[in-house]
Design a protein around this motif. Structure first.
Motif, PDB file in Angstrom:
ATOM      1  N   ALA A   1       0.860  -1.187   0.000  1.00 16.38           N
ATOM      2  CA  ALA A   1       0.000   0.000   0.000  1.00 16.38           C
ATOM      3  C   ALA A   1       0.893   1.234   0.000  1.00 16.38           C
ATOM      4  N   TYR A   2       0.702   2.085  -0.986  1.00 18.11           N
ATOM      5  CA  TYR A   2       1.490   3.305  -1.130  1.00 18.11           C
ATOM      6  C   TYR A   2       0.709   4.549  -0.719  1.00 18.11           C
ATOM      7  N   ASP A   3      -0.604   4.492  -0.856  1.00 16.79           N
ATOM      8  CA  ASP A   3      -1.407   5.709  -0.776  1.00 16.79           C
ATOM      9  C   ASP A   3      -2.547   5.646   0.231  1.00 16.79           C
ATOM     10  N   HIS A   4      -2.741   4.515   0.890  1.00 20.40           N
ATOM     11  CA  HIS A   4      -3.853   4.397   1.837  1.00 20.40           C
ATOM     12  C   HIS A   4      -3.496   3.364   2.896  1.00 20.40           C
ATOM     13  N   VAL A   5      -4.314   3.329   3.954  1.00 19.18           N
ATOM     14  CA  VAL A   5      -4.189   2.293   4.981  1.00 19.18           C
ATOM     15  C   VAL A   5      -5.122   1.154   4.596  1.00 19.18           C
ATOM     16  N   PRO A   6      -4.576  -0.021   4.325  1.00 22.14           N
ATOM     17  CA  PRO A   6      -5.417  -1.137   3.873  1.00 22.14           C
ATOM     18  C   PRO A   6      -6.236  -1.747   5.006  1.00 22.14           C
ATOM     19  N   ALA A   7      -7.254  -2.499   4.645  1.00 23.48           N
ATOM     20  CA  ALA A   7      -8.146  -3.107   5.635  1.00 23.48           C
ATOM     21  C   ALA A   7      -7.405  -4.080   6.527  1.00 23.48           C
ATOM     22  N   TRP A   8      -6.334  -4.685   6.026  1.00 23.34           N
ATOM     23  CA  TRP A   8      -5.612  -5.665   6.838  1.00 23.34           C
ATOM     24  C   TRP A   8      -4.653  -5.025   7.841  1.00 23.34           C
ATOM     25  N   TRP A   9      -4.581  -3.699   7.868  1.00 26.56           N
ATOM     26  CA  TRP A   9      -3.784  -3.006   8.894  1.00 26.56           C
ATOM     27  C   TRP A   9      -4.752  -2.478   9.949  1.00 26.56           C
ATOM     28  N   GLN A  10      -4.715  -3.047  11.154  1.00 30.19           N
ATOM     29  CA  GLN A  10      -5.742  -2.780  12.157  1.00 30.19           C
ATOM     30  C   GLN A  10      -5.516  -1.560  13.046  1.00 30.19           C
ATOM     31  N   PRO A  11      -4.276  -1.207  13.445  1.00 30.00           N
ATOM     32  CA  PRO A  11      -4.120  -0.092  14.397  1.00 30.00           C
ATOM     33  C   PRO A  11      -4.812   1.184  13.930  1.00 30.00           C
ATOM     34  N   ALA A  12      -5.419   1.893  14.886  1.00 30.17           N
ATOM     35  CA  ALA A  12      -6.203   3.086  14.566  1.00 30.17           C
ATOM     36  C   ALA A  12      -5.367   4.357  14.563  1.00 30.17           C
ATOM     37  N   TYR A  13      -4.132   4.281  15.015  1.00 31.92           N
ATOM     38  CA  TYR A  13      -3.262   5.453  14.999  1.00 31.92           C
ATOM     39  C   TYR A  13      -1.829   5.000  14.814  1.00 31.92           C
TER      40      TYR A  13
ATOM     41  N   ASP B   1      -6.370  23.617  16.268  1.00 31.64           N
ATOM     42  CA  ASP B   1      -7.571  23.979  15.511  1.00 31.64           C
ATOM     43  C   ASP B   1      -8.717  22.986  15.632  1.00 31.64           C
ATOM     44  N   GLY B   2      -8.460  21.781  16.162  1.00 29.11           N
ATOM     45  CA  GLY B   2      -9.500  20.772  16.260  1.00 29.11           C
ATOM     46  C   GLY B   2      -9.571  19.902  15.019  1.00 29.11           C
ATOM     47  N   ALA B   3     -10.422  18.888  15.086  1.00 27.58           N
ATOM     48  CA  ALA B   3     -10.543  17.901  14.018  1.00 27.58           C
ATOM     49  C   ALA B   3     -11.772  18.171  13.162  1.00 27.58           C
ATOM     50  N   PRO B   4     -11.676  18.011  11.833  1.00 19.64           N
ATOM     51  CA  PRO B   4     -12.874  18.085  10.997  1.00 19.64           C
ATOM     52  C   PRO B   4     -13.879  17.012  11.430  1.00 19.64           C
ATOM     53  N   THR B   5     -15.135  17.364  11.474  1.00 18.69           N
ATOM     54  CA  THR B   5     -16.139  16.408  11.966  1.00 18.69           C
ATOM     55  C   THR B   5     -16.182  15.144  11.129  1.00 18.69           C
ATOM     56  N   GLU B   6     -15.871  15.241   9.824  1.00 21.33           N
ATOM     57  CA  GLU B   6     -15.959  14.062   8.964  1.00 21.33           C
ATOM     58  C   GLU B   6     -14.890  13.019   9.262  1.00 21.33           C
ATOM     59  N   LEU B   7     -13.853  13.405  10.022  1.00 22.20           N
ATOM     60  CA  LEU B   7     -12.798  12.448  10.357  1.00 22.20           C
ATOM     61  C   LEU B   7     -12.991  11.843  11.747  1.00 22.20           C
ATOM     62  N   CYS B   8     -13.987  12.316  12.489  1.00 28.77           N
ATOM     63  CA  CYS B   8     -14.239  11.782  13.828  1.00 28.77           C
ATOM     64  C   CYS B   8     -14.952  10.430  13.734  1.00 28.77           C
ATOM     65  N   TRP B   9     -15.037   9.753  14.893  1.00 27.73           N
ATOM     66  CA  TRP B   9     -15.709   8.453  14.907  1.00 27.73           C
ATOM     67  C   TRP B   9     -17.181   8.610  14.526  1.00 27.73           C
ATOM     68  N   ARG B  10     -17.689   7.624  13.814  1.00 36.40           N
ATOM     69  CA  ARG B  10     -19.109   7.514  13.532  1.00 36.40           C
ATOM     70  C   ARG B  10     -19.431   6.036  13.396  1.00 36.40           C
ATOM     71  N   PRO B  11     -20.700   5.655  13.503  1.00 38.00           N
ATOM     72  CA  PRO B  11     -21.052   4.239  13.415  1.00 38.00           C
ATOM     73  C   PRO B  11     -20.491   3.607  12.140  1.00 38.00           C
ATOM     74  N   GLY B  12     -19.902   2.431  12.324  1.00 37.27           N
ATOM     75  CA  GLY B  12     -19.277   1.732  11.214  1.00 37.27           C
ATOM     76  C   GLY B  12     -17.779   1.850  11.201  1.00 37.27           C
ATOM     77  N   ARG B  13     -17.228   2.848  11.930  1.00 35.60           N
ATOM     78  CA  ARG B  13     -15.788   3.002  12.012  1.00 35.60           C
ATOM     79  C   ARG B  13     -15.253   2.286  13.243  1.00 35.60           C
ATOM     80  N   THR B  14     -14.019   1.813  13.130  1.00 34.95           N
ATOM     81  CA  THR B  14     -13.373   1.227  14.293  1.00 34.95           C
ATOM     82  C   THR B  14     -12.918   2.331  15.226  1.00 34.95           C
ATOM     83  N   VAL B  15     -12.793   2.016  16.482  1.00 33.51           N
ATOM     84  CA  VAL B  15     -12.328   2.965  17.474  1.00 33.51           C
ATOM     85  C   VAL B  15     -11.375   2.252  18.411  1.00 33.51           C
ATOM     86  N   GLU B  16     -10.378   2.976  18.870  1.00 32.80           N
ATOM     87  CA  GLU B  16      -9.380   2.388  19.767  1.00 32.80           C
ATOM     88  C   GLU B  16      -9.162   3.339  20.948  1.00 32.80           C
ATOM     89  N   SER B  17      -9.118   2.780  22.150  1.00 37.09           N
ATOM     90  CA  SER B  17      -8.961   3.577  23.350  1.00 37.09           C
ATOM     91  C   SER B  17      -7.492   3.794  23.665  1.00 37.09           C
TER      92      SER B  17
END
Length: 395
Positions: A330-342, A377-393
């Motif tokens: 993967a050169y340009d995106h984070v693939p589905a098989w890479w699990q870490p959220a940050y 400046d804070g985070a754009p709302t479209e990049l925050c968690w929403r249903p369907g996205r993974t989340v990590e504590s």
């Protein structure tokens, strides 16, 4: 937590504000009236506020340090997502900027409580009274039973908007002279609070105007550097690979495949490039840092397939068995098989270096995020968690 009607909440916390005003030794606990709402003083375990909004609506917000789980999540949780137009948006956004430890926002529309969606099972720690005022008051009492009755009578009077001098004076009766100190019971100040909170006969409850819709440029407060890298990861995960030619297989890739086949227990290695110069810290896997020798093998492969115009891969996976080999880059995106959220800070720095070296047409759209100051400046709302996205504590 199932919240009661805001009238019930307001009466209870208004009573606590009255008590903490009347009794000198309660001045540092309890609730205070400010900006049209009642605020619980933070003595270390958190704070909360309830404010009435025009039209019989209300907002309850705050932070509970011990039970709020929404604070350190990647990507950040937008506590105002889906909020109605009538929310006091500017006031709430300003409050979040001034008070970053805000972990719950609930709103009453006149018939029911609502809140932004949160990940399944995650508690936001919503509360409206931590019982500190009651407990300190009872501890001060010479006659515990009379103190309990006096406070119950105050709450009951607040519910019916019938607080008067006699109800407040009764708070002092169970207390000894030492508890009251030389100041005594400040009935006048307590009556003023009762009147300003709208719990005396004929008084008017305070409130603030309704809002006029969510600001178009609203952003969400970011509390931790890992949330910054999580925002970039979220954007990368939503991106796609650019259409680039497949690199030719060379001896470095053959060595990497042989290593994985012979030395990795499940015949698989999944990695991201981090870029530390320290041996053994060039790549990371979901399970941690890689073996130093394997890192050297992977680095040689990464360099072998690089193109000065299109760049190096950032994530890769090799699956090798006795019969088959699958190589993914993967050169340009984070693939589905890479699990870490940050990602580690060094990985963000490595991405900046990588993208700066590429020709402009080989830089994905998310590259602009690498130069944003999300903590300021804070985070754009479209990049925050929403249903369907993974989340990590983070904690």
């Amino acid at each position: 937590m199932s919240l009661p009607h805001p009238e019930e909440i307001w009466a209870e916390v208004a009573a606590m504000a009255i008590a903490s005003t009347a009794i000198p030794k309660l001045h540092n606990v309890g609730f205070a009236l400010d900006q049209g709402g009642l605020w619980m003083r933070d003595i270390g375990d958190g704070w909360c506020n309830i404010t009435w909004i025009d039209g019989g609506r209300a907002v309850l917000c705050g932070c509970h340090n011990d039970s709020s789980q929404t604070r350190y999540q990647v990507p950040p949780i937008d506590l105002l997502a889906g909020g109605p137009d009538w929310l006091p948006w500017e006031w709430l956004v300003g409050l979040m900027n001034e008070t970053p430890m805000l972990t719950f926002v609930h709103w009453w529309d006149g018939s029911s409580w609502s809140q932004a969606p949160t990940p399944d099972g995650m508690e936001d720690g919503v509360f409206y009274n931590d019982s500190t005022t009651e407990n300190v008051y009872w501890d001060l009492a010479d006659d515990y039973d009379k103190a309990v009755t006096a406070l119950e009578n105050l709450v009951s009077a607040a519910r019916t908007r019938a607080v008067d001098r006699s109800v407040i004076e009764a708070l002092a009766a169970p207390l000894g002279a030492e508890a009251l100190s030389e100041e005594g019971c400040d009935v006048r100040a307590a009556l003023d609070i009762a009147d300003r909170t709208g719990v005396t006969p004929g008084s008017t409850r305070p409130g603030i105007p309704a809002g006029h819709g969510e600001p178009a440029d609203r952003r969400v407060h970011v509390l931790d550097p890992s949330q910054v890298s999580g925002l970039i990861t979220t954007a990368m995960r939503a991106s796609a690979e650019l259409d680039r030619p497949e690199p030719d297989a060379g001896p470095a890739l053959e060595r990497a495949v042989a290593w994985v086949r012979d030395r990795c227990p499940d015949g698989t290695v999944t990695v991201a490039y981090v870029g530390y110069d320290r041996p053994g810290f060039t790549f990371i896997s979901p399970g941690g840092w890689l073996d130093k020798d394997l890192s050297e093998v992977l680095d040689a492969w990464r360099q072998e397939g690089a193109d000065p115009r299109t760049g190096h891969w950032t994530h890769a996976r090799i699956r090798a068995t006795a019969d088959t080999t699958t190589v993914e880059r993967a050169y340009d995106h984070v693939p589905a098989w890479w699990q870490p959220a940050y990602m580690p800070d060094a990985q963000v720095a490595a991405l900046r270096t990588e993208m700066a070296r590429r020709d402009a047409q080989w830089r994905p759209g998310w590259v602009r995020l690498l130069d944003e100051d999300f903590e300021q400046d804070g985070a754009p709302t479209e990049l925050c968690w929403r249903p369907g996205r993974t989340v990590e504590s983070l904690g």
